[in-house]
Enzyme design. Structure first.
Site, PDB file in Angstrom:
ATOM      1  N   CYS A   1      30.226  41.994  46.396  1.00 52.99           N
ATOM      2  CA  CYS A   1      31.445  41.289  46.791  1.00 52.99           C
ATOM      3  C   CYS A   1      31.575  41.070  48.297  1.00 52.99           C
ATOM      4  O   CYS A   1      32.327  40.195  48.729  1.00 52.99           O
ATOM      5  CB  CYS A   1      32.675  42.050  46.288  1.00 52.99           C
ATOM      6  SG  CYS A   1      32.800  42.137  44.499  1.00 52.99           S
TER       7      CYS A   1
ATOM      8  N   HIS B   1      38.198  35.126  43.274  1.00 54.46           N
ATOM      9  CA  HIS B   1      37.147  35.820  44.018  1.00 54.46           C
ATOM     10  C   HIS B   1      35.770  35.269  43.631  1.00 54.46           C
ATOM     11  O   HIS B   1      35.091  35.822  42.771  1.00 54.46           O
ATOM     12  CB  HIS B   1      37.257  37.317  43.698  1.00 54.46           C
ATOM     13  CG  HIS B   1      36.255  38.200  44.357  1.00 54.46           C
ATOM     14  ND1 HIS B   1      35.519  37.844  45.468  1.00 54.46           N
ATOM     15  CD2 HIS B   1      35.862  39.468  44.045  1.00 54.46           C
ATOM     16  CE1 HIS B   1      34.725  38.846  45.819  1.00 54.46           C
ATOM     17  NE2 HIS B   1      34.913  39.830  44.966  1.00 54.46           N
TER      18      HIS B   1
ATOM     19  N   CYS C   1      35.345  45.938  49.752  1.00 50.83           N
ATOM     20  CA  CYS C   1      34.534  46.909  49.023  1.00 50.83           C
ATOM     21  C   CYS C   1      33.461  46.143  48.264  1.00 50.83           C
ATOM     22  O   CYS C   1      33.555  44.932  48.088  1.00 50.83           O
ATOM     23  CB  CYS C   1      35.383  47.751  48.084  1.00 50.83           C
ATOM     24  SG  CYS C   1      36.256  46.804  46.818  1.00 50.83           S
TER      25      CYS C   1
END
Length: 403
Positions: free
Chosen positions: A93, A359, A389
Protein backbone atom coordinates in the site's frame (compact mmCIF):
# COMPACT_ATOMS: atom_id res chain seq x y z
CA UNK A 1 17.02 27.03 -3.12
CA UNK A 2 19.71 24.45 -2.54
CA UNK A 3 21.37 22.50 -5.34
CA UNK A 4 20.95 19.16 -3.54
CA UNK A 5 17.27 19.28 -2.61
CA UNK A 6 14.30 17.59 -4.24
CA UNK A 7 11.41 19.84 -5.25
CA UNK A 8 7.84 19.00 -6.23
CA UNK A 9 6.93 20.94 -9.37
CA UNK A 10 3.49 19.58 -10.18
CA UNK A 11 1.28 16.52 -9.91
CA UNK A 12 -1.83 15.04 -11.51
CA UNK A 13 -4.22 12.18 -10.82
CA UNK A 14 -7.19 10.44 -12.33
CA UNK A 15 -10.51 10.33 -10.52
CA UNK A 16 -10.91 7.13 -8.52
CA UNK A 17 -13.38 4.79 -10.17
CA UNK A 18 -15.26 2.03 -8.41
CA UNK A 19 -13.21 -1.16 -8.65
CA UNK A 20 -15.91 -3.34 -10.20
CA UNK A 21 -16.67 -4.41 -13.75
CA UNK A 22 -19.36 -1.72 -13.89
CA UNK A 23 -17.06 0.97 -12.49
CA UNK A 24 -16.54 4.02 -14.67
CA UNK A 25 -12.82 3.39 -15.27
CA UNK A 26 -13.02 -0.36 -15.90
CA UNK A 27 -13.08 0.13 -19.71
CA UNK A 28 -9.66 1.84 -19.58
CA UNK A 29 -6.59 -0.35 -19.47
CA UNK A 30 -4.07 0.65 -16.78
CA UNK A 31 -1.60 1.77 -19.44
CA UNK A 32 -4.29 4.06 -20.86
CA UNK A 33 -4.87 5.64 -17.45
CA UNK A 34 -1.14 6.38 -17.33
CA UNK A 35 -0.99 7.60 -20.93
CA UNK A 36 -3.69 10.18 -20.30
CA UNK A 37 -1.89 11.39 -17.16
CA UNK A 38 1.56 11.50 -18.80
CA UNK A 39 0.18 13.59 -21.65
CA UNK A 40 -1.66 15.88 -19.21
CA UNK A 41 1.44 16.37 -17.04
CA UNK A 42 3.58 17.26 -20.05
CA UNK A 43 0.96 19.68 -21.37
CA UNK A 44 0.51 21.36 -17.99
CA UNK A 45 4.21 21.88 -17.40
CA UNK A 46 5.38 22.14 -21.01
CA UNK A 47 8.43 20.20 -19.89
CA UNK A 48 10.70 18.70 -22.51
CA UNK A 49 10.49 14.97 -21.82
CA UNK A 50 14.15 14.65 -22.83
CA UNK A 51 14.92 16.21 -19.44
CA UNK A 52 13.13 13.44 -17.49
CA UNK A 53 15.65 10.86 -16.33
CA UNK A 54 13.26 8.23 -15.00
CA UNK A 55 9.62 7.29 -14.41
CA UNK A 56 9.08 5.30 -11.21
CA UNK A 57 5.65 3.76 -10.65
CA UNK A 58 4.10 1.73 -7.87
CA UNK A 59 1.87 -1.21 -8.77
CA UNK A 60 0.97 -3.84 -6.20
CA UNK A 61 -0.63 -6.41 -8.49
CA UNK A 62 1.75 -6.24 -11.43
CA UNK A 63 0.22 -8.97 -13.57
CA UNK A 64 -1.58 -9.10 -16.91
CA UNK A 65 -1.90 -5.68 -18.47
CA UNK A 66 -0.31 -4.15 -15.33
CA UNK A 67 2.76 -6.38 -15.61
CA UNK A 68 6.09 -6.29 -17.46
CA UNK A 69 7.29 -2.98 -16.02
CA UNK A 70 4.32 -0.82 -16.95
CA UNK A 71 6.32 2.33 -16.13
CA UNK A 72 8.54 1.94 -19.16
CA UNK A 73 5.82 0.81 -21.55
CA UNK A 74 3.47 3.60 -20.44
CA UNK A 75 5.91 6.43 -21.06
CA UNK A 76 6.62 5.08 -24.55
CA UNK A 77 2.89 4.58 -25.18
CA UNK A 78 2.35 8.23 -24.24
CA UNK A 79 4.91 9.36 -26.81
CA UNK A 80 7.62 10.40 -24.38
CA UNK A 81 11.16 10.20 -25.72
CA UNK A 82 12.94 6.86 -25.52
CA UNK A 83 15.87 8.14 -23.45
CA UNK A 84 13.70 8.21 -20.30
CA UNK A 85 14.04 5.04 -18.25
CA UNK A 86 11.24 3.49 -16.18
CA UNK A 87 10.75 0.95 -13.45
CA UNK A 88 7.91 -0.43 -11.35
CA UNK A 89 8.04 -1.29 -7.64
CA UNK A 90 5.87 -2.91 -5.01
CA UNK A 91 5.88 -1.86 -1.36
CA UNK A 92 2.27 -2.90 -1.04
CA UNK A 93 0.00 0.00 0.00
CA UNK A 94 2.94 2.37 0.46
CA UNK A 95 4.15 1.92 -3.13
CA UNK A 96 2.98 5.27 -4.48
CA UNK A 97 4.60 7.11 -1.59
CA UNK A 98 7.82 5.12 -1.85
CA UNK A 99 8.17 6.05 -5.52
CA UNK A 100 8.22 9.72 -4.50
CA UNK A 101 10.80 9.02 -1.81
CA UNK A 102 13.06 7.13 -4.19
CA UNK A 103 12.72 9.90 -6.75
CA UNK A 104 13.64 12.47 -4.12
CA UNK A 105 16.68 10.45 -3.01
CA UNK A 106 17.91 10.12 -6.58
CA UNK A 107 17.55 13.87 -7.09
CA UNK A 108 19.31 14.60 -3.80
CA UNK A 109 22.21 12.39 -4.86
CA UNK A 110 22.89 14.77 -7.72
CA UNK A 111 23.11 11.99 -10.30
CA UNK A 112 19.66 12.69 -11.77
CA UNK A 113 17.80 15.95 -12.25
CA UNK A 114 14.14 15.15 -12.96
CA UNK A 115 11.93 12.13 -12.24
CA UNK A 116 8.24 11.41 -12.56
CA UNK A 117 7.03 9.29 -9.63
CA UNK A 118 3.59 7.81 -9.17
CA UNK A 119 1.56 4.66 -9.42
CA UNK A 120 -1.35 2.83 -10.96
CA UNK A 121 -3.81 0.15 -9.92
CA UNK A 122 -6.79 -1.16 -11.84
CA UNK A 123 -8.49 -3.17 -9.12
CA UNK A 124 -11.54 -3.87 -11.28
CA UNK A 125 -9.25 -5.80 -13.61
CA UNK A 126 -6.77 -7.28 -11.15
CA UNK A 127 -8.05 -8.03 -7.63
CA UNK A 128 -5.81 -8.09 -4.56
CA UNK A 129 -3.59 -11.20 -4.32
CA UNK A 130 -4.01 -12.13 -8.00
CA UNK A 131 -0.20 -12.02 -8.23
CA UNK A 132 0.11 -14.81 -5.65
CA UNK A 133 3.28 -14.92 -3.57
CA UNK A 134 4.32 -17.35 -0.85
CA UNK A 135 3.25 -15.02 1.95
CA UNK A 136 -0.33 -15.44 0.72
CA UNK A 137 -0.54 -18.92 -0.79
CA UNK A 138 2.19 -21.20 0.61
CA UNK A 139 0.88 -23.02 3.73
CA UNK A 140 4.39 -23.60 5.08
CA UNK A 141 5.26 -19.91 4.80
CA UNK A 142 1.83 -18.98 6.21
CA UNK A 143 2.53 -21.01 9.34
CA UNK A 144 6.11 -19.81 9.73
CA UNK A 145 5.23 -16.12 9.37
CA UNK A 146 1.88 -16.36 11.19
CA UNK A 147 0.15 -14.76 8.23
CA UNK A 148 -3.35 -13.34 8.69
CA UNK A 149 -5.43 -11.29 6.22
CA UNK A 150 -5.29 -7.53 6.74
CA UNK A 151 -8.95 -7.27 7.69
CA UNK A 152 -8.32 -9.52 10.68
CA UNK A 153 -5.27 -7.41 11.54
CA UNK A 154 -7.49 -4.33 11.58
CA UNK A 155 -9.96 -6.09 13.86
CA UNK A 156 -7.05 -7.03 16.18
CA UNK A 157 -6.10 -3.35 16.41
CA UNK A 158 -9.70 -2.38 17.20
CA UNK A 159 -9.84 -5.07 19.90
CA UNK A 160 -6.53 -4.17 21.51
CA UNK A 161 -7.33 -0.45 21.42
CA UNK A 162 -10.91 -0.98 22.67
CA UNK A 163 -12.40 0.91 19.75
CA UNK A 164 -16.15 0.47 19.48
CA UNK A 165 -18.11 -0.18 16.31
CA UNK A 166 -19.67 3.26 16.80
CA UNK A 167 -16.24 4.95 16.91
CA UNK A 168 -15.12 3.21 13.73
CA UNK A 169 -18.34 3.98 11.89
CA UNK A 170 -18.30 7.60 13.06
CA UNK A 171 -14.78 8.01 11.72
CA UNK A 172 -15.82 6.46 8.39
CA UNK A 173 -18.83 8.77 8.04
CA UNK A 174 -16.63 11.76 8.75
CA UNK A 175 -14.29 10.66 5.96
CA UNK A 176 -17.19 10.62 3.50
CA UNK A 177 -18.52 13.99 4.66
CA UNK A 178 -15.10 15.62 4.39
CA UNK A 179 -14.52 14.15 0.93
CA UNK A 180 -17.94 15.29 -0.22
CA UNK A 181 -17.30 18.81 1.05
CA UNK A 182 -13.92 18.92 -0.72
CA UNK A 183 -15.53 17.70 -3.95
CA UNK A 184 -18.35 20.23 -3.85
CA UNK A 185 -15.98 23.08 -3.02
CA UNK A 186 -13.63 22.10 -5.85
CA UNK A 187 -10.57 21.39 -3.71
CA UNK A 188 -9.54 18.47 -5.92
CA UNK A 189 -10.02 20.19 -9.29
CA UNK A 190 -6.53 21.66 -9.63
CA UNK A 191 -4.87 18.27 -9.92
CA UNK A 192 -7.65 15.98 -11.14
CA UNK A 193 -7.53 14.96 -14.81
CA UNK A 194 -10.85 13.65 -16.23
CA UNK A 195 -10.65 10.32 -18.04
CA UNK A 196 -11.99 9.71 -21.56
CA UNK A 197 -12.58 6.65 -23.71
CA UNK A 198 -11.07 6.10 -27.16
CA UNK A 199 -13.88 8.07 -28.78
CA UNK A 200 -13.26 11.09 -26.61
CA UNK A 201 -16.35 10.50 -24.50
CA UNK A 202 -16.03 11.42 -20.84
CA UNK A 203 -15.90 8.42 -18.52
CA UNK A 204 -15.30 10.06 -15.14
CA UNK A 205 -14.43 13.50 -13.81
CA UNK A 206 -14.86 13.02 -10.06
CA UNK A 207 -14.24 10.33 -7.46
CA UNK A 208 -16.92 7.69 -7.76
CA UNK A 209 -17.20 6.16 -4.29
CA UNK A 210 -17.88 9.18 -2.06
CA UNK A 211 -21.25 8.83 -0.31
CA UNK A 212 -22.74 12.21 0.56
CA UNK A 213 -25.59 10.58 2.50
CA UNK A 214 -23.39 8.33 4.64
CA UNK A 215 -24.70 8.02 8.21
CA UNK A 216 -24.25 5.92 11.33
CA UNK A 217 -27.67 4.44 10.68
CA UNK A 218 -26.75 3.19 7.23
CA UNK A 219 -23.38 1.94 8.51
CA UNK A 220 -25.08 -0.05 11.26
CA UNK A 221 -26.76 -2.26 8.65
CA UNK A 222 -23.44 -3.54 7.31
CA UNK A 223 -22.21 -6.88 8.60
CA UNK A 224 -18.57 -7.46 9.64
CA UNK A 225 -16.49 -8.57 6.66
CA UNK A 226 -13.75 -10.62 8.28
CA UNK A 227 -15.37 -12.77 10.95
CA UNK A 228 -15.64 -15.85 8.74
CA UNK A 229 -11.93 -15.67 7.91
CA UNK A 230 -11.03 -16.21 11.56
CA UNK A 231 -12.48 -19.70 11.32
CA UNK A 232 -9.97 -20.71 8.63
CA UNK A 233 -7.14 -21.25 11.10
CA UNK A 234 -5.92 -17.68 11.29
CA UNK A 235 -7.07 -17.23 14.88
CA UNK A 236 -4.35 -19.65 16.05
CA UNK A 237 -1.76 -17.46 14.31
CA UNK A 238 -3.09 -14.43 16.11
CA UNK A 239 -3.08 -16.09 19.53
CA UNK A 240 0.49 -17.33 19.04
CA UNK A 241 1.61 -13.70 18.88
CA UNK A 242 -1.14 -12.20 21.08
CA UNK A 243 -2.08 -14.84 23.68
CA UNK A 244 -4.01 -12.25 25.71
CA UNK A 245 -6.68 -12.16 22.99
CA UNK A 246 -9.35 -14.68 23.97
CA UNK A 247 -11.44 -13.46 21.08
CA UNK A 248 -11.34 -10.81 18.37
CA UNK A 249 -14.05 -8.20 18.06
CA UNK A 250 -14.90 -8.18 14.35
CA UNK A 251 -15.90 -4.57 13.74
CA UNK A 252 -14.66 -3.72 10.25
CA UNK A 253 -16.89 -3.95 7.20
CA UNK A 254 -17.14 -2.51 3.71
CA UNK A 255 -18.19 0.88 5.06
CA UNK A 256 -15.29 1.53 7.46
CA UNK A 257 -12.55 -0.05 5.33
CA UNK A 258 -10.75 1.49 2.35
CA UNK A 259 -12.61 1.36 -0.94
CA UNK A 260 -11.55 -0.87 -3.85
CA UNK A 261 -11.04 1.43 -6.84
CA UNK A 262 -9.14 2.08 -10.07
CA UNK A 263 -6.80 5.05 -10.47
CA UNK A 264 -3.38 6.49 -11.23
CA UNK A 265 -1.26 9.46 -10.21
CA UNK A 266 1.98 11.14 -11.26
CA UNK A 267 4.26 13.67 -9.56
CA UNK A 268 7.08 15.67 -11.17
CA UNK A 269 10.06 15.87 -8.80
CA UNK A 270 13.29 17.59 -9.75
CA UNK A 271 16.31 19.62 -8.81
CA UNK A 272 16.68 23.40 -8.74
CA UNK A 273 18.75 23.16 -11.92
CA UNK A 274 15.96 21.28 -13.71
CA UNK A 275 13.34 23.81 -12.63
CA UNK A 276 15.38 26.73 -13.87
CA UNK A 277 16.07 25.01 -17.20
CA UNK A 278 12.37 24.24 -17.65
CA UNK A 279 11.01 27.57 -16.47
CA UNK A 280 9.13 25.91 -13.61
CA UNK A 281 8.66 27.18 -10.07
CA UNK A 282 8.76 24.59 -7.29
CA UNK A 283 5.70 24.19 -5.08
CA UNK A 284 7.32 22.29 -2.21
CA UNK A 285 10.41 20.36 -1.25
CA UNK A 286 10.65 16.90 0.23
CA UNK A 287 12.46 17.39 3.52
CA UNK A 288 12.39 13.94 5.10
CA UNK A 289 11.37 10.36 4.40
CA UNK A 290 11.50 7.04 6.20
CA UNK A 291 10.40 3.43 5.93
CA UNK A 292 10.28 0.88 8.74
CA UNK A 293 9.35 -2.72 9.37
CA UNK A 294 6.71 -3.45 11.99
CA UNK A 295 5.15 -6.49 13.68
CA UNK A 296 3.85 -8.55 10.72
CA UNK A 297 0.81 -10.24 12.27
CA UNK A 298 -0.89 -7.04 13.34
CA UNK A 299 0.81 -5.59 10.28
CA UNK A 300 -0.79 -2.12 10.20
CA UNK A 301 0.73 -0.20 13.11
CA UNK A 302 4.08 0.97 11.69
CA UNK A 303 2.85 4.46 10.77
CA UNK A 304 3.81 6.06 14.07
CA UNK A 305 7.33 4.58 14.04
CA UNK A 306 7.90 5.68 10.44
CA UNK A 307 6.57 9.15 11.22
CA UNK A 308 8.78 9.54 14.28
CA UNK A 309 11.79 8.37 12.30
CA UNK A 310 11.10 10.91 9.56
CA UNK A 311 10.55 13.67 12.12
CA UNK A 312 13.76 12.78 13.97
CA UNK A 313 15.72 13.01 10.72
CA UNK A 314 15.10 16.76 10.67
CA UNK A 315 14.75 17.42 14.41
CA UNK A 316 11.02 18.14 14.32
CA UNK A 317 8.23 17.20 16.71
CA UNK A 318 4.66 16.18 15.78
CA UNK A 319 3.41 19.65 16.70
CA UNK A 320 5.70 21.14 14.03
CA UNK A 321 3.52 19.59 11.31
CA UNK A 322 0.54 21.61 10.08
CA UNK A 323 -1.40 18.88 8.25
CA UNK A 324 -1.29 15.10 8.38
CA UNK A 325 -2.47 12.46 5.92
CA UNK A 326 -2.66 8.90 7.23
CA UNK A 327 -3.94 6.31 4.80
CA UNK A 328 -7.32 5.01 5.87
CA UNK A 329 -6.65 1.35 5.17
CA UNK A 330 -9.21 0.68 7.91
CA UNK A 331 -10.82 3.02 10.41
CA UNK A 332 -8.92 1.46 13.32
CA UNK A 333 -5.59 2.15 11.60
CA UNK A 334 -6.30 5.88 11.40
CA UNK A 335 -7.71 6.08 14.93
CA UNK A 336 -4.77 4.17 16.38
CA UNK A 337 -2.35 6.55 14.65
CA UNK A 338 -4.16 9.61 15.96
CA UNK A 339 -4.07 8.20 19.49
CA UNK A 340 -0.42 7.13 19.34
CA UNK A 341 0.82 10.40 17.85
CA UNK A 342 -1.51 12.53 20.03
CA UNK A 343 -2.57 14.69 17.10
CA UNK A 344 -5.85 16.43 16.33
CA UNK A 345 -8.47 15.05 13.97
CA UNK A 346 -8.96 18.59 12.69
CA UNK A 347 -5.50 18.55 11.11
CA UNK A 348 -5.64 14.99 9.76
CA UNK A 349 -7.23 13.81 6.49
CA UNK A 350 -9.09 17.09 6.29
CA UNK A 351 -10.53 16.27 2.86
CA UNK A 352 -11.39 12.67 3.63
CA UNK A 353 -9.36 9.58 2.95
CA UNK A 354 -9.37 6.13 1.39
CA UNK A 355 -12.52 5.03 3.22
CA UNK A 356 -14.47 7.54 1.17
CA UNK A 357 -12.27 8.14 -1.87
CA UNK A 358 -10.89 4.64 -2.33
CA UNK A 359 -7.44 3.08 -2.30
CA UNK A 360 -5.95 2.18 -5.71
CA UNK A 361 -3.08 0.36 -4.05
CA UNK A 362 -0.06 1.34 -6.13
CA UNK A 363 -1.20 4.93 -6.72
CA UNK A 364 -2.71 6.11 -3.43
CA UNK A 365 0.57 7.25 -1.87
CA UNK A 366 1.19 9.75 -4.67
CA UNK A 367 -2.44 10.86 -4.58
CA UNK A 368 -2.27 11.50 -0.85
CA UNK A 369 1.04 13.37 -1.02
CA UNK A 370 -0.28 15.57 -3.82
CA UNK A 371 -3.57 16.22 -2.04
CA UNK A 372 -1.58 17.20 1.03
CA UNK A 373 0.40 19.72 -1.04
CA UNK A 374 -2.73 21.20 -2.58
CA UNK A 375 -4.32 21.65 0.84
CA UNK A 376 -1.19 23.21 2.36
CA UNK A 377 -1.29 25.77 -0.44
CA UNK A 378 -5.01 26.40 -0.09
CA UNK A 379 -4.65 27.03 3.65
CA UNK A 380 -1.30 28.82 3.28
CA UNK A 381 0.39 26.42 5.71
CA UNK A 382 4.00 25.25 5.71
CA UNK A 383 4.56 21.56 6.48
CA UNK A 384 2.70 18.32 5.87
CA UNK A 385 3.29 14.65 6.66
CA UNK A 386 1.90 11.68 4.73
CA UNK A 387 2.15 8.14 6.09
CA UNK A 388 1.10 4.66 4.94
CA UNK A 389 1.09 1.27 6.58
CA UNK A 390 1.84 -1.64 4.26
CA UNK A 391 1.43 -5.39 4.00
CA UNK A 392 3.72 -7.81 5.86
CA UNK A 393 4.30 -5.17 8.54
CA UNK A 394 5.87 -2.04 7.02
CA UNK A 395 5.23 1.69 6.87
CA UNK A 396 6.48 4.66 4.88
CA UNK A 397 6.38 8.39 5.67
CA UNK A 398 7.15 11.54 3.68
CA UNK A 399 7.37 15.11 4.99
CA UNK A 400 7.10 18.09 2.67
CA UNK A 401 7.51 21.82 3.13
CA UNK A 402 6.09 24.52 0.89
CA UNK A 403 8.57 26.68 -0.94
Amino acid sequence: MSDNEAYIYDWVRTPRGRGKSDGALHPLKPIELLKQLLIALQQRTQVDTKLIDDVILGCVTAVGDQGANIARSALLFAGWQQGTAGFTLNRFCASGLETCNIAAAKIMSGFEQAIVAGGVESMSRHPICEDGGSWYIDPEVNRELLFVPQGISADIIATLENFSRHELDSYACDSHHRAQHATVEGYFKRSLVPCYDRNGELLLDKDETVRATCSIATMSNLKPSFAAMSNLGFISHVQTRYPQLDQIQHLHHAGNSSGIVDGAALMLIGSRKFGEASGLKPRARIISMASVGSEPVIMLTGNAAASRKALANINLQPQDIDLYEVNEAFAAVALQYLRTMAIDTEQTNVNGGAIALGHPLGATGTMVLGTLLDELERRELARGLATFCAGAGMATTTIIERV
